[in-house]
Design a protein around this motif. Sequence first.
Motif: not given
Length: 141
Positions: A11-12, A18-21, A47-48, A102-104
């Motif tokens: 979904a993200e 966008m991914p964080g640093a 890209m999406p 993906g937060h793991g």
Amino acid sequence: MKFMIIRKADAETEAGVMPGADLITQMTQFHEDAAKLGIVIAGSGLMPSSRGAKVKFSNGNPTVIDGPFAEAKELIAGYTLIEVPSREAAIEWVKTWPPLDGHGNVEIEIRQLFTEEDFGEAYTEAMAGREVARTALGTPR
């Protein structure tokens, strides 16, 4: 053996988050580690699907379908091409995937690329010559 490591969309990624640093740092390290081992060929995020298109053929006639596409889990968010000795080596490499992605909670698909030998007699010497000529022209972008 060459393998495509396919990072499935979620979904993200489909929302264009966008991914964080920290994640960018981990992904950069993942690819740098692969480069140091000499196994990475290429890789990039995508890209999406809302920014993409599909070209579907029916009886040889193309139809263009603009994104976004169906369910995110069936889509691709990124890829890495690697060359390793075996499927097992590819799996072991993928097990080092950056844990922040993906937060793991990501799904990675590993697919082996075809080689000329896989096509058997259908792949003629003339075709091999064309491949050599194409390679001399450079890799298409």
